[in-house]
Enzyme design. Structure first.
Site, PDB file in Angstrom:
ATOM      1  N   PRO A  92      -4.219   9.677   1.729  1.00 46.81           N
ATOM      2  CA  PRO A  92      -2.646   8.763   2.390  1.00 46.81           C
ATOM      3  C   PRO A  92      -2.830   8.864   3.763  1.00 46.81           C
ATOM      4  O   PRO A  92      -3.695   9.873   4.871  1.00 46.81           O
ATOM      5  CB  PRO A  92      -1.672   9.428   1.994  1.00 46.81           C
ATOM      6  CG  PRO A  92      -1.273  10.562   1.758  1.00 46.81           C
ATOM      7  CD  PRO A  92      -3.353  11.000   1.668  1.00 46.81           C
ATOM      8  N   TRP A  93      -2.146   8.769   4.808  1.00 47.58           N
ATOM      9  CA  TRP A  93      -1.840   7.982   6.192  1.00 47.58           C
ATOM     10  C   TRP A  93      -0.958   8.729   6.515  1.00 47.58           C
ATOM     11  O   TRP A  93      -0.817   8.881   7.713  1.00 47.58           O
ATOM     12  CB  TRP A  93      -1.421   6.683   6.898  1.00 47.58           C
ATOM     13  CG  TRP A  93      -0.263   5.810   5.570  1.00 47.58           C
ATOM     14  CD1 TRP A  93      -0.662   4.731   5.103  1.00 47.58           C
ATOM     15  CD2 TRP A  93       0.569   6.215   5.898  1.00 47.58           C
ATOM     16  NE1 TRP A  93       0.760   4.440   4.019  1.00 47.58           N
ATOM     17  CE2 TRP A  93       1.416   5.319   5.090  1.00 47.58           C
ATOM     18  CE3 TRP A  93       1.719   7.241   6.937  1.00 47.58           C
ATOM     19  CZ2 TRP A  93       3.219   4.826   5.037  1.00 47.58           C
ATOM     20  CZ3 TRP A  93       3.260   6.947   6.655  1.00 47.58           C
ATOM     21  CH2 TRP A  93       4.019   5.956   5.717  1.00 47.58           C
ATOM     22  N   ASN A  94      -0.176   9.986   6.019  1.00 46.34           N
ATOM     23  CA  ASN A  94       0.954  10.604   6.363  1.00 46.34           C
ATOM     24  C   ASN A  94       0.211  11.984   7.507  1.00 46.34           C
ATOM     25  O   ASN A  94       1.107  12.891   8.483  1.00 46.34           O
ATOM     26  CB  ASN A  94       2.455  11.312   5.566  1.00 46.34           C
ATOM     27  CG  ASN A  94       1.572  11.396   4.544  1.00 46.34           C
ATOM     28  OD1 ASN A  94       0.558  11.797   3.981  1.00 46.34           O
ATOM     29  ND2 ASN A  94       1.982  11.688   3.964  1.00 46.34           N
ATOM     30  N   LYS A 140     -12.461   9.550   1.482  1.00 49.46           N
ATOM     31  CA  LYS A 140     -11.827   8.004   1.769  1.00 49.46           C
ATOM     32  C   LYS A 140     -10.933   8.019   2.387  1.00 49.46           C
ATOM     33  O   LYS A 140      -9.720   8.119   1.759  1.00 49.46           O
ATOM     34  CB  LYS A 140     -12.158   6.685   0.915  1.00 49.46           C
ATOM     35  CG  LYS A 140     -11.799   5.351   1.493  1.00 49.46           C
ATOM     36  CD  LYS A 140     -11.412   4.816   0.714  1.00 49.46           C
ATOM     37  CE  LYS A 140      -9.295   4.686   0.239  1.00 49.46           C
ATOM     38  NZ  LYS A 140      -9.153   4.084   1.245  1.00 49.46           N
ATOM     39  N   THR A 166      -0.559   3.336  -6.899  1.00 48.24           N
ATOM     40  CA  THR A 166      -1.937   3.714  -6.724  1.00 48.24           C
ATOM     41  C   THR A 166      -2.624   4.562  -7.731  1.00 48.24           C
ATOM     42  O   THR A 166      -3.482   4.909  -8.346  1.00 48.24           O
ATOM     43  CB  THR A 166      -2.549   4.065  -5.476  1.00 48.24           C
ATOM     44  OG1 THR A 166      -1.819   2.772  -4.532  1.00 48.24           O
ATOM     45  CG2 THR A 166      -4.160   3.770  -5.124  1.00 48.24           C
ATOM     46  N   GLU A 197      -1.501  13.689  -6.605  1.00 47.08           N
ATOM     47  CA  GLU A 197      -0.810  14.169  -5.878  1.00 47.08           C
ATOM     48  C   GLU A 197       0.691  12.481  -4.946  1.00 47.08           C
ATOM     49  O   GLU A 197      -0.748  12.107  -4.540  1.00 47.08           O
ATOM     50  CB  GLU A 197      -0.935  15.377  -4.621  1.00 47.08           C
ATOM     51  CG  GLU A 197      -1.025  16.209  -4.821  1.00 47.08           C
ATOM     52  CD  GLU A 197      -0.450  17.052  -5.747  1.00 47.08           C
ATOM     53  OE1 GLU A 197       0.638  16.594  -5.603  1.00 47.08           O
ATOM     54  OE2 GLU A 197      -0.804  18.291  -6.321  1.00 47.08           O
ATOM     55  N   CYS A 257       5.926  13.389   2.042  1.00 44.71           N
ATOM     56  CA  CYS A 257       5.710  13.452   0.420  1.00 44.71           C
ATOM     57  C   CYS A 257       7.145  14.091  -0.076  1.00 44.71           C
ATOM     58  O   CYS A 257       7.835  13.628  -0.958  1.00 44.71           O
ATOM     59  CB  CYS A 257       5.208  13.400  -0.488  1.00 44.71           C
ATOM     60  SG  CYS A 257       4.029  15.296  -0.279  1.00 44.71           S
ATOM     61  N   GLU A 266      -2.568  20.658  -6.564  1.00 46.56           N
ATOM     62  CA  GLU A 266      -3.191  21.433  -5.329  1.00 46.56           C
ATOM     63  C   GLU A 266      -2.855  23.044  -5.228  1.00 46.56           C
ATOM     64  O   GLU A 266      -1.619  23.033  -4.986  1.00 46.56           O
ATOM     65  CB  GLU A 266      -2.892  20.359  -4.672  1.00 46.56           C
ATOM     66  CG  GLU A 266      -3.724  19.009  -5.086  1.00 46.56           C
ATOM     67  CD  GLU A 266      -3.938  18.097  -3.209  1.00 46.56           C
ATOM     68  OE1 GLU A 266      -3.114  18.096  -2.504  1.00 46.56           O
ATOM     69  OE2 GLU A 266      -5.143  18.296  -3.619  1.00 46.56           O
TER      70      GLU A 266
HETATM   71  P1  NAD Z   1      -1.099   4.159  -0.665  1.00 44.65           P
HETATM   72  O1  NAD Z   1      -1.424   4.671  -2.374  1.00 44.65           O
HETATM   73  O2  NAD Z   1      -0.674   2.621  -0.761  1.00 44.65           O
HETATM   74  O3  NAD Z   1      -2.557   5.120  -0.418  1.00 44.65           O
HETATM   75  C1  NAD Z   1      -3.311   5.891  -0.484  1.00 44.65           C
HETATM   76  C2  NAD Z   1      -5.102   5.895  -0.672  1.00 44.65           C
HETATM   77  O4  NAD Z   1      -5.238   5.387  -1.905  1.00 44.65           O
HETATM   78  C3  NAD Z   1      -5.456   5.351   0.588  1.00 44.65           C
HETATM   79  O5  NAD Z   1      -6.945   5.467   1.300  1.00 44.65           O
HETATM   80  C4  NAD Z   1      -5.775   3.913   0.026  1.00 44.65           C
HETATM   81  O6  NAD Z   1      -7.367   3.357   0.604  1.00 44.65           O
HETATM   82  C5  NAD Z   1      -6.502   4.289  -2.097  1.00 44.65           C
HETATM   83  N1  NAD Z   1      -6.208   2.962  -2.318  1.00 44.65           N
HETATM   84  C6  NAD Z   1      -5.433   2.357  -2.374  1.00 44.65           C
HETATM   85  N2  NAD Z   1      -5.501   1.571  -3.338  1.00 44.65           N
HETATM   86  C7  NAD Z   1      -6.452   1.605  -4.264  1.00 44.65           C
HETATM   87  C8  NAD Z   1      -6.439   1.848  -5.697  1.00 44.65           C
HETATM   88  N3  NAD Z   1      -6.524   0.560  -6.582  1.00 44.65           N
HETATM   89  N4  NAD Z   1      -8.190   2.511  -5.983  1.00 44.65           N
HETATM   90  C9  NAD Z   1      -8.178   3.379  -5.608  1.00 44.65           C
HETATM   91  N5  NAD Z   1      -8.040   3.823  -4.126  1.00 44.65           N
HETATM   92  C10 NAD Z   1      -6.840   3.181  -3.675  1.00 44.65           C
HETATM   93  O7  NAD Z   1      -0.171   5.788  -1.011  1.00 44.65           O
HETATM   94  P2  NAD Z   1      -0.395   5.349   1.542  1.00 44.65           P
HETATM   95  O8  NAD Z   1       1.215   4.209   1.631  1.00 44.65           O
HETATM   96  O9  NAD Z   1      -1.709   6.033   1.472  1.00 44.65           O
HETATM   97  O10 NAD Z   1       0.515   7.216   1.226  1.00 44.65           O
HETATM   98  C11 NAD Z   1       2.096   6.936   1.352  1.00 44.65           C
HETATM   99  C12 NAD Z   1       2.166   7.797  -0.292  1.00 44.65           C
HETATM  100  O11 NAD Z   1       1.896   8.986  -0.266  1.00 44.65           O
HETATM  101  C13 NAD Z   1       3.411   8.062  -0.210  1.00 44.65           C
HETATM  102  O12 NAD Z   1       4.337   7.854  -1.593  1.00 44.65           O
HETATM  103  C14 NAD Z   1       3.824   9.621  -0.443  1.00 44.65           C
HETATM  104  O13 NAD Z   1       5.088  10.210  -0.800  1.00 44.65           O
HETATM  105  C15 NAD Z   1       2.348   9.602  -1.311  1.00 44.65           C
HETATM  106  N6  NAD Z   1       2.700  10.600  -0.625  1.00 44.65           N
HETATM  107  C16 NAD Z   1       2.373  12.152  -1.851  1.00 44.65           C
HETATM  108  C17 NAD Z   1       1.855  14.352  -1.575  1.00 44.65           C
HETATM  109  C18 NAD Z   1       2.057  14.542  -2.482  1.00 44.65           C
HETATM  110  O14 NAD Z   1       1.011  15.399  -2.128  1.00 44.65           O
HETATM  111  N7  NAD Z   1       2.322  14.702  -3.781  1.00 44.65           N
HETATM  112  C19 NAD Z   1       1.317  13.701  -0.077  1.00 44.65           C
HETATM  113  C20 NAD Z   1       1.700  12.582   0.800  1.00 44.65           C
HETATM  114  C21 NAD Z   1       1.418  11.593   0.651  1.00 44.65           C
END
Ligand code: NAD
Length: 468
Positions: free
Chosen positions: A142-144, A167, A222, A240, A274, A448
């Protein structure tokens, strides 16, 4: 044209087209990133498959490579931090810390033992349980925390003998691509391939026949798609996902004394963690004092462009997320909640939002029930401990939680009752490479970090030798 490249089979590769990357401090496209084609993804997986044959064989060489990777990341702060801040928004100091954290994680895994356990050694047989690599891993982030969360996957996966195609998020691809370029100088070709593109590229990856494991960090929605996509091929998955972490304050806390830590637990990275505090439960008797202390801290926070050394909180990372935070707060206010501080976007072209502390929002309001993932925090009063534990657990999220008290044992007894992957006492977002990190319920599948995270990148094999 773009100044960053994908890394496929150890080589820098441009894509047939590029996409724009927005600087959230300005709201404008500031750079481009390669948009990986389907053929290039096939090449990346083919390179990872080819590299797997030799990479899996020499554990010492893998450890040496991970140590070199750690050193390379330690030296890379000046290159990575400005790129990370420009695309992610976080303060430059935090971006440097992220690059340093990546180095630290790589070093931890370079030295972590791959467990072997003798489970039988008698007249009949000697049986040993060992860990074997799974194969090619598809990693999606993700982007954070693009650099850090990529490292959480790269370091254990590679140590275990797997190879990878990774990716990053289309919102923050450039820091990960740069990291890949830096690591390509110390890793054999094909071991770590990094491609960039949109969500569609992620879908191609999870449906691709080559990877045997998908390691994903991102949203619950996702994560569910990915679990579905992995099922027909029985790919292994680690997910995660999001959280809605409660912080429960007991009635003996000193609101002034803990306000700084609570604020950091909720607002660091502009709330886009997260496992950040997403709802604070306080005894009725302490409600006003806690709100006052948190609101004072939030009002004093300097919000701005992460490139400004004075900045404490950067912008929200992207427009949809900014609009989500704005709408969740507006909806709570329209429903009768009050903003003790903040409550609205800041002026400017970037995605800046006032650090916000809300009162009068309870369960049934989206900002309490859902993951806001931004700089807005509801403070919710409670009457007794049994009630607050039930309320904290009454959610499909279960990433982490914390309990705060002058008496750590008392807090510990309450923390044990939380249904979540990490239960902190007098802390929140205290993480380390040795701690398994993961969520209960919809917050994830698997963990992880630590030996447990490493195990997630392995298959168990019993090596059985008959005697006599
Ligand atoms: P997101 O699910 O929108 O995207 C994450 C990644 O998945 C991106 O690289 C995106 O391009 C890809 N993606 C999107 N749709 C997909 C699909 N159908 N198949 C495969 N890949 C796909 O999440 P985000 O908005 O980038 O991140 C924010 C979220 O991540 C929040 O909910 C946050 O809590 C969570 N997060 C969790 C953790 C953890 O360790 N538990 C850590 C950081 C962030």
């Amino acid at each position: 044209m773009t100044d960053v490249s994908m890394i496929i089979d150890g080589e820098r590769r441009a894509a047939p087209s590029t996409f724009g990357v927005v600087n959230p401090a300005t709201g404008a496209v500031h750079a481009e990133a390669p948009d990986c084609s389907r053929e290039q993804l096939d090449e990346a997986f083919a390179a990872a498959s080819k590299a797997f044959v030799s990479w899996r064989q020499d554990e010492d060489a893998r450890r040496a490579a991970l140590k070199a990777a750690s050193a390379a990341m330690r030296a890379a702060g000046d290159r990575i931090a400005p790129v990370l801040t420009a695309e992610q928004g976080k303060p430059l100091k935090s971006a440097y810390m992220e690059a340093a954290g990546s180095s630290y994680w790589l070093k931890y895994f370079a030295n972590l033992e791959l467990p072997r356990e003798v489970i039988q050694d008698d007249a009949r047989a000697r049986a040993e349980v060992v860990r074997r690599p799974i194969g090619v891993v598809a990693a999606i982030t993700p982007w954070n925390f693009p650099v850090m969360l990529a490292t959480w996957k790269i370091a254990p996966a590679l140590l275990a003998g797997n190879t990878m195609v990774l990716k990053p998020s289309p919102f923050t691809p450039r820091s990960t691509l740069l990291m890949a370029e830096i690591l390509s100088e110390v890793l054999p070709p094909g071991v770590l391939n990094v491609v960039s593109g949109g969500d569609e590229l992620g879908r191609w990856m999870t449906a691709h026949p080559v990877p045997r494991k998908i390691s994903f960090t991102g949203s619950v929605a996702t994560g569910k798609h990915i679990a579905t996509s992995a099922a027909p091929d029985l790919k292994r998955v680690t997910l995660e996902l999001g959280g809605n972490d409660p912080a429960i304050l007991l009635d003996d806390v000193d609101p002034e004394a803990i306000a700084g830590k609570l604020f950091a637990g909720a607002f660091d990275n502009s709330g886009q963690i997260c496992s950040a505090i997403k709802r604070v439960y306080v005894p009725e008797s302490l409600h006003d004092a806690v709100v006052e202390a948190l609101a004072a801290r939030a009002a004093a926070a300097k919000v701005g462009d992460g490139m400004d050394p004075e900045t404490e909180l950067g912008p929200v990372q992207n427009r949809p997320q900014f609009e989500r935070v704005r709408d969740l707060v507006a909806e709570a206010l329209a429903g009768g909640a009050k903003a003790a501080t903040g409550g609205a976007p800041l002026d400017g072209p970037g995605f800046f939002y006032q650090p916000t502390v809300l009162t009068g929002a309870a369960e049934g309001t989206r900002i309490v029930d859902e993951e806001q993932f931004g700089p807005a925090l509801p403070v919710i009063p409670y009457r007794d401990v049994d009630e607050v534990v039930a309320r904290a657990n009454a959610t499909m999220f279960g990433l982490s939680g914390s309990v705060w008290s002058a008496d750590p044992d008392r807090a510990g007894a309450v923390a044990e009752r939380l249904d979540c992957g990490t239960a902190w006492v007098n802390a929140h977002v205290a993480l380390g490479p040795h701690q398994p990190f993961g969520g209960f319920k919809w917050s994830g599948l698997g963990v992880e970090n630590g030996p447990w995270g490493l195990a997630g990148f392995t298959e168990i094999q019993v090596q059985y030798r008959a005697k006599g």
